[in-house]
Design an enzyme around this catalytic site. Structure first.
Site, mmCIF file in Angstrom:
data_model
loop_
_atom_site.group_PDB
_atom_site.id
_atom_site.type_symbol
_atom_site.label_atom_id
_atom_site.label_comp_id
_atom_site.label_asym_id
_atom_site.label_seq_id
_atom_site.Cartn_x
_atom_site.Cartn_y
_atom_site.Cartn_z
ATOM 1 N N GLN A 9 -2.446 5.873 -0.971
ATOM 2 C CA GLN A 9 -1.425 6.731 -0.385
ATOM 3 C C GLN A 9 -0.696 7.535 -1.461
ATOM 4 O O GLN A 9 -0.429 7.038 -2.550
ATOM 5 C CB GLN A 9 -0.415 5.871 0.384
ATOM 6 C CG GLN A 9 0.335 6.615 1.458
ATOM 7 C CD GLN A 9 0.887 5.684 2.533
ATOM 8 O OE1 GLN A 9 0.321 4.629 2.804
ATOM 9 N NE2 GLN A 9 1.980 6.062 3.150
ATOM 10 N N SER A 88 -5.058 0.036 -3.352
ATOM 11 C CA SER A 88 -4.366 -0.241 -2.083
ATOM 12 C C SER A 88 -5.203 0.246 -0.904
ATOM 13 O O SER A 88 -6.284 -0.276 -0.645
ATOM 14 C CB SER A 88 -2.975 0.405 -2.103
ATOM 15 O OG SER A 88 -2.214 0.010 -0.998
ATOM 16 N N LEU A 89 -4.750 1.258 -0.180
ATOM 17 C CA LEU A 89 -5.501 1.830 0.932
ATOM 18 C C LEU A 89 -6.930 2.167 0.526
ATOM 19 O O LEU A 89 -7.877 2.016 1.311
ATOM 20 C CB LEU A 89 -4.786 3.101 1.420
ATOM 21 C CG LEU A 89 -5.595 4.095 2.245
ATOM 22 C CD1 LEU A 89 -5.882 3.522 3.614
ATOM 23 C CD2 LEU A 89 -4.866 5.426 2.354
ATOM 24 N N ARG A 113 -3.864 -0.751 10.328
ATOM 25 C CA ARG A 113 -3.053 -1.095 9.165
ATOM 26 C C ARG A 113 -1.835 -0.175 9.067
ATOM 27 O O ARG A 113 -0.718 -0.623 8.835
ATOM 28 C CB ARG A 113 -3.916 -0.984 7.907
ATOM 29 C CG ARG A 113 -3.198 -1.282 6.576
ATOM 30 C CD ARG A 113 -4.184 -1.053 5.438
ATOM 31 N NE ARG A 113 -3.690 -1.487 4.132
ATOM 32 C CZ ARG A 113 -3.135 -0.688 3.234
ATOM 33 N NH1 ARG A 113 -2.971 0.600 3.520
ATOM 34 N NH2 ARG A 113 -2.737 -1.160 2.069
ATOM 35 N N HIS A 195 3.418 -3.872 -0.156
ATOM 36 C CA HIS A 195 2.949 -4.916 -1.085
ATOM 37 C C HIS A 195 4.092 -5.857 -1.490
ATOM 38 O O HIS A 195 4.237 -6.217 -2.661
ATOM 39 C CB HIS A 195 2.279 -4.291 -2.312
ATOM 40 C CG HIS A 195 1.093 -3.452 -1.957
ATOM 41 N ND1 HIS A 195 -0.083 -3.997 -1.483
ATOM 42 C CD2 HIS A 195 0.923 -2.100 -1.948
ATOM 43 C CE1 HIS A 195 -0.932 -3.013 -1.230
ATOM 44 N NE2 HIS A 195 -0.344 -1.866 -1.490
ATOM 45 N N GLN A 244 -3.762 -8.546 0.637
ATOM 46 C CA GLN A 244 -3.330 -7.337 -0.068
ATOM 47 C C GLN A 244 -2.043 -6.743 0.483
ATOM 48 O O GLN A 244 -1.268 -6.124 -0.248
ATOM 49 C CB GLN A 244 -4.462 -6.300 -0.012
ATOM 50 C CG GLN A 244 -4.280 -5.121 -0.949
ATOM 51 C CD GLN A 244 -4.694 -3.820 -0.301
ATOM 52 O OE1 GLN A 244 -4.027 -3.325 0.590
ATOM 53 N NE2 GLN A 244 -5.810 -3.271 -0.761
#
Length: 294
Positions: A9, A88-89, A113, A195, A244
């Site tokens: 992101q 991440s993503l 998500r 996170h 995660q």
């Protein structure tokens, strides 16, 4: 060996994906399929929307995922990774690229998500801050000593760590980290404490979606944000993907391990060049490139 890495992101930009749509029939098919799966025209927003339009959580994450995955498809013979990783993503993009997930399952999971994270942000408001110029141990120690929720969230590269948590705790951490010698410690314009434990409400929903999805044996290993090591077992991949949400993105450690394991070439697949810059700071001896289409 080469690794293909996928951004997260923040890499979105106005007009993203339009060049791929106009040039490649497979891109047109995949974008049309994405509109059907999502139930709205994400292509209109990606190609013609404003910066504000692209910032919507339900748009941002699928848009970056789509750009990255479609780009990997149109690379043709140039897409032959020995390993993959995603920030991440970006981990979801990587899992479609190495055939662990189908395109459809990957997009559905990214959409679920995004929605789950948005709900968690509304339920437990929070924020994030970037800390520059301090070693990880100093930042970790400061976070542990502050009352309230504040944790390391993104280990981006040496000297750059993002923290996440409750607004007051983040503000206090920024004050203390500046006093400890940080070159910069400032809040980021994000919608929540990603996170961090504040994302726990999203965990159950995402876990259910992941358990329902089909995970295949990958065509090459993925270095996951949680484990930082090469993973090929679908059940372990699932477990790490669920963890995660509330665990830190250990990008520094992942790239270090990839380099130690023989990766000398990193190709960034997706919008932007952020990961190339981070990789060079983590492992100065490796080569970095942007993905090229055929």
């Amino acid at each position: 060996m080469n690794a293909h890495v996928f951004p997260g992101q923040g890499a979105q930009f106005v007009g993203m994906g339009l060049d791929l749509y106009e040039k490649y029939p497979i891109a047109q098919e995949m974008f049309a399929q994405a509109n059907d799966i999502l139930g709205f025209s994400i292509t209109d927003i990606m190609f013609e929307g404003t910066v504000e339009d692209l910032k919507q959580t339900k748009v941002t994450q699928p848009a970056i995922f789509l750009h990255s995955v479609i780009l990997s498809k149109v690379m043709g013979e140039d897409f032959k990774p020995d390993s993959v990783a995603g920030h991440s993503l970006g981990e979801f993009s990587a899992l479609v690229a190495n055939c662990t997930l189908s395109f459809e399952n990957g997009l559905q999971l990214v959409s679920r998500r995004a929605m789950a994270m948005q709900k968690a942000c509304e339920l437990k408001p929070g924020t994030m801050a970037v800390v520059l110029g301090l070693d990880d141990a100093t930042v970790e120690k400061a976070c542990a000593e502050i009352s309230g929720v504040v944790v390391p969230a993104n280990y981006n590269c040496p000297g750059q760590l993002v923290i996440s948590g409750e607004v007051d705790a983040i503000n206090e951490a920024c004050i203390q980290l500046k006093e400890a010698g940080a070159r910069r410690a400032m809040a980021l314009p994000v919608g929540g404490a990603f996170h961090s434990p504040l994302m726990e409400p999203a965990g159950e929903e995402l876990a259910a979606a992941i358990e329902e999805a089909t995970f295949n044996d990958p065509k090459c290993p993925i270095y996951q944000n949680v484990s930082t090591t090469a993973v090929t077992d679908p059940s372990e991949i699932k477990k790490n993907l669920i963890a995660q949400l509330t665990a830190p993105v250990k990008w520094t450690q992942s790239v270090q391990n990839m380099s130690k394991d023989g990766t000398s070439k990193f190709i960034e697949v997706g919008p932007g060049k952020v990961l190339q810059g981070l990789v060079k700071k983590i492992a100065p001896d490796v080569e970095t490139f942007a993905a090229e289409t055929q």
